[in-house]
Write a protein that holds these residues in place. Structure first.
Motif, mmCIF file in Angstrom:
data_model
loop_
_atom_site.group_PDB
_atom_site.id
_atom_site.type_symbol
_atom_site.label_atom_id
_atom_site.label_comp_id
_atom_site.label_asym_id
_atom_site.label_seq_id
_atom_site.Cartn_x
_atom_site.Cartn_y
_atom_site.Cartn_z
ATOM 1 N N THR A 67 3.467 9.708 2.150
ATOM 2 C CA THR A 67 2.324 10.220 2.916
ATOM 3 C C THR A 67 2.073 11.670 2.499
ATOM 4 O OG1 THR A 67 3.096 8.875 4.775
ATOM 5 C CG2 THR A 67 1.337 10.465 5.244
ATOM 6 N N GLY A 68 0.867 11.955 2.048
ATOM 7 C CA GLY A 68 0.525 13.324 1.668
ATOM 8 C C GLY A 68 1.016 13.746 0.288
ATOM 9 N N VAL B 262 5.431 11.963 -6.856
ATOM 10 C CA VAL B 262 6.394 10.894 -6.569
ATOM 11 C C VAL B 262 7.104 10.465 -7.853
ATOM 12 C CG1 VAL B 262 6.662 8.550 -5.673
ATOM 13 C CG2 VAL B 262 5.021 10.099 -4.603
ATOM 14 N N VAL B 263 6.310 10.297 -8.923
ATOM 15 C CA VAL B 263 6.872 9.875 -10.216
ATOM 16 C C VAL B 263 7.856 10.931 -10.723
ATOM 17 C CG1 VAL B 263 6.330 9.392 -12.642
ATOM 18 C CG2 VAL B 263 4.909 8.420 -10.818
ATOM 19 N N PRO C 72 1.079 3.818 8.015
ATOM 20 C CA PRO C 72 0.174 2.664 7.896
ATOM 21 C C PRO C 72 -1.291 3.044 7.644
ATOM 22 C CG PRO C 72 1.708 2.303 9.693
ATOM 23 C CD PRO C 72 1.959 3.700 9.200
ATOM 24 N N ALA C 73 -1.802 4.033 8.347
ATOM 25 C CA ALA C 73 -3.214 4.414 8.172
ATOM 26 C C ALA C 73 -3.455 4.931 6.766
ATOM 27 C CB ALA C 73 -3.603 5.466 9.207
ATOM 28 N N GLU C 74 -2.500 5.676 6.233
ATOM 29 C CA GLU C 74 -2.643 6.215 4.878
ATOM 30 C C GLU C 74 -2.584 5.087 3.843
ATOM 31 O OE1 GLU C 74 -2.007 9.801 3.721
ATOM 32 O OE2 GLU C 74 -1.460 9.422 1.631
ATOM 33 N N ARG C 75 -1.692 4.138 4.076
ATOM 34 C CA ARG C 75 -1.588 3.001 3.144
ATOM 35 C C ARG C 75 -2.897 2.215 3.132
ATOM 36 N NH1 ARG C 75 1.963 -0.736 4.665
ATOM 37 N NH2 ARG C 75 2.875 0.082 6.566
ATOM 38 N N ALA C 76 -3.470 1.999 4.316
ATOM 39 C CA ALA C 76 -4.730 1.255 4.404
ATOM 40 C C ALA C 76 -5.863 2.041 3.748
ATOM 41 C CB ALA C 76 -5.065 0.963 5.867
ATOM 42 N N GLY D 247 0.778 -1.226 0.000
ATOM 43 C CA GLY D 247 0.000 0.000 0.000
ATOM 44 C C GLY D 247 0.816 1.286 0.000
ATOM 45 N N ALA D 248 2.136 1.182 -0.171
ATOM 46 C CA ALA D 248 2.967 2.402 -0.185
ATOM 47 C C ALA D 248 2.855 3.134 -1.522
ATOM 48 C CB ALA D 248 4.420 2.057 0.113
ATOM 49 N N GLY D 249 2.198 2.496 -2.492
ATOM 50 C CA GLY D 249 2.020 3.126 -3.799
ATOM 51 C C GLY D 249 2.969 2.577 -4.849
#
Ligand code: C5P
Length: 213
Positions: free
Chosen positions: A197-198, A204-205, A148-152, A10-12
């Motif tokens: 996160t955020g 990111v790319v 973790p909460a953001e990944r979920a 879930g980190a993207g």
């Protein structure tokens, strides 16, 4: 050229790796899809040792054909000739993949195939052990992370499930990936840590593409 992207569930990683591959004209390698294919097989064939299944299975990652297909287009996953692209994304298979991925014999079989693929061409390869084990000489290594909460939250939105159950399942998988004795998830030497996160995908790319250039 190999770009290795590792990190927890879930980190993207998939979204970022696919977009980056499309932008650079590289091929995308979803190593997790291979563990998922073996996890699916293990659920179907509980009578056979998972390492044996991993050695014998024909697993193909095929870029989608058609007008929209680019170099980084999402791949169809074929298992012994059957399209299992959807079947490997269920929570049951996530769980089974995480269990078979802890087995040395399964990892040895899949790592060998991944190395053969990466030996030629330009790749964005994504997983848990790309920078540490599969391609330790990768030209660029990224460790993608997020709270973790953001990944979920992201995963839940993606698959239409509730956040609490995704978080519980994710915590279990993270725990297993981090604590297993065979290639545990950790930051590779020389890997750049990127906390997403955020941040949105485009940001990111763009950051990683800038590093490549
Ligand atoms: O990345 P994805 O969630 O699709 O991977 C499914 C499972 O396969 C992970 O939970 C992890 O346990 C395992 N995996 C691994 N090594 C990789 C890729 C995935 O152990 N390189």
């Amino acid at each position: 050229m190999v770009i290795a992207i590792d990190g927890p569930a879930g980190a993207g990683k998939s979204t970022v790796a696919r977009a980056l591959a499309a932008e650079l004209g590289y091929t995308y390698l979803d190593s997790g899809a291979m563990y998922r294919a073996v996890g699916l097989l293990a659920l179907r064939r509980p009578d056979v040792e998972p390492q044996e299944l991993a050695r014998g299975a024909r697993i193909e990652l095929i870029a989608h054909q058609g007008a929209l297909a680019g170099a980084g287009a999402a791949a169809a996953v074929m298992l012994d000739g059957e399209d299992v692209s959807r079947a490997i994304r269920t929570p049951e298979v996530s769980e089974a993949a995480s269990r078979v991925a802890a087995l040395h014999g399964v990892r040895a079989a899949l790592v060998e195939r991944q190395r053969a693929l990466l030996a030629r061409g330009d790749w964005v390869a994504e997983g848990r052990d790309i920078g540490t084990v599969v391609a330790p000489n990768a030209e660029l290594k990224i460790y993608l992370d997020a709270a973790p909460a953001e990944r979920a939250r992201r995963r839940a939105a993606e698959i239409g499930a509730d956040e609490a159950s995704v978080l519980a399942e994710q915590t279990l998988r993270d725990e297993r990936d981090l604590s297993r004795d065979a290639s545990p998830l950790r930051r590779a030497e020389g890997a750049m840590v990127l906390d997403t996160t955020g941040l949105d995908v485009a940001e990111v790319v763009a950051r990683i593409a800038a590093l490549v250039r």
